[in-house]
Design a protein around this motif. Structure first.
Motif, PDB file in Angstrom:
ATOM      1  N   VAL A  66       0.852  -1.181   0.000  1.00 50.35           N
ATOM      2  CA  VAL A  66       0.000   0.000   0.000  1.00 50.35           C
ATOM      3  C   VAL A  66       0.892   1.237   0.000  1.00 50.35           C
ATOM      4  CG1 VAL A  66      -1.768   1.288   1.265  1.00 50.35           C
ATOM      5  CG2 VAL A  66      -1.854  -1.208   1.202  1.00 50.35           C
ATOM      6  N   LEU A  67       0.664   2.092  -0.997  1.00 50.76           N
ATOM      7  CA  LEU A  67       1.435   3.326  -1.130  1.00 50.76           C
ATOM      8  C   LEU A  67       0.629   4.490  -0.561  1.00 50.76           C
ATOM      9  CD1 LEU A  67       2.491   2.755  -4.846  1.00 50.76           C
ATOM     10  CD2 LEU A  67       3.851   2.266  -2.803  1.00 50.76           C
ATOM     11  N   ASP A  68       1.316   5.448   0.058  1.00 49.58           N
ATOM     12  CA  ASP A  68       0.612   6.630   0.556  1.00 49.58           C
ATOM     13  C   ASP A  68       0.904   7.822  -0.350  1.00 49.58           C
ATOM     14  OD1 ASP A  68       3.146   7.470   1.321  1.00 49.58           O
ATOM     15  OD2 ASP A  68       2.799   7.155   3.452  1.00 49.58           O
ATOM     16  N   ARG A  69       0.474   8.998   0.059  1.00 46.03           N
ATOM     17  CA  ARG A  69       0.573  10.202  -0.778  1.00 46.03           C
ATOM     18  C   ARG A  69       2.000  10.580  -1.176  1.00 46.03           C
ATOM     19  NH1 ARG A  69      -3.243  12.753  -3.828  1.00 46.03           N
ATOM     20  NH2 ARG A  69      -5.250  12.312  -2.913  1.00 46.03           N
ATOM     21  N   LYS A 112       3.131   9.458  -7.326  1.00 45.27           N
ATOM     22  CA  LYS A 112       3.546   9.296  -8.723  1.00 45.27           C
ATOM     23  C   LYS A 112       3.558   7.834  -9.147  1.00 45.27           C
ATOM     24  CE  LYS A 112       6.059  13.558  -9.053  1.00 45.27           C
ATOM     25  NZ  LYS A 112       7.193  14.266  -9.576  1.00 45.27           N
ATOM     26  N   LYS A 113       3.572   6.922  -8.189  1.00 51.45           N
ATOM     27  CA  LYS A 113       3.557   5.487  -8.485  1.00 51.45           C
ATOM     28  C   LYS A 113       2.135   4.929  -8.529  1.00 51.45           C
ATOM     29  CE  LYS A 113       8.032   4.761  -6.291  1.00 51.45           C
ATOM     30  NZ  LYS A 113       8.737   4.116  -5.177  1.00 51.45           N
ATOM     31  N   TRP A 114       1.156   5.752  -8.140  1.00 48.11           N
ATOM     32  CA  TRP A 114      -0.232   5.310  -8.150  1.00 48.11           C
ATOM     33  C   TRP A 114      -0.694   5.154  -9.597  1.00 48.11           C
ATOM     34  CZ3 TRP A 114      -3.734   8.276  -4.187  1.00 48.11           C
ATOM     35  CH2 TRP A 114      -3.174   8.194  -2.913  1.00 48.11           C
ATOM     36  N   ALA A 115      -1.627   4.269  -9.812  1.00 46.99           N
ATOM     37  CA  ALA A 115      -2.197   4.073 -11.146  1.00 46.99           C
ATOM     38  C   ALA A 115      -3.611   4.646 -11.176  1.00 46.99           C
ATOM     39  CB  ALA A 115      -2.237   2.589 -11.483  1.00 46.99           C
TER      40      ALA A 115
END
Length: 116
Positions: free
Chosen positions: A61-64, A68-71
């Motif tokens: 899980v990525l945070d804010r 830039k890595k969010w899809a």
């Protein structure tokens, strides 16, 4: 009283977020996502990520800080890039008078445009 106001804001709010929480959106709520799960390919607000992390402990899980890595949600980019009036045409121009995106066919007929 404050919880009713907060619920009303989430329910009836017309804020546009960069990323909306996927589970909240499915429930008709408009909540900004603060997290993204790369395995589920879903966006989560702080409340929903807690539930997600309880069920899927091994997911990344990525945070804010890693936004830039969010899809984008699958299909979102295709919907945003295509003209509604002219299927198959891409939105590549901005109308300065109407402040909206348009394809080259719309621009020729309805808009004064600036290339983007």
């Amino acid at each position: 009283m404050a919880s009713n106001v907060e619920f009303s804001i989430q329910r009836g709010c017309d804020f546009i977020h960069d990323f909306a929480c996927s589970p909240c959106e499915e429930d008709g709520l408009n909540t900004e996502a603060q997290h993204f799960c790369s395995q589920c390919t879903k966006h989560y607000c702080n409340n929903c990520v807690t539930k997600h992390n309880g069920l899927y402990k091994r997911h990344t899980v990525l945070d804010r800080k890693d936004v830039k890595k969010w899809a984008a949600t699958p299909g979102t980019v295709d919907v945003l890039a295509g003209c509604e009036r002219h299927p198959g045409e891409s939105l590549k121009l901005v109308c300065g008078d109407h402040d909206q995106l348009c394809c080259h066919l719309c621009a020729a007929v309805d808009h004064s445009y600036v290339a983007i």
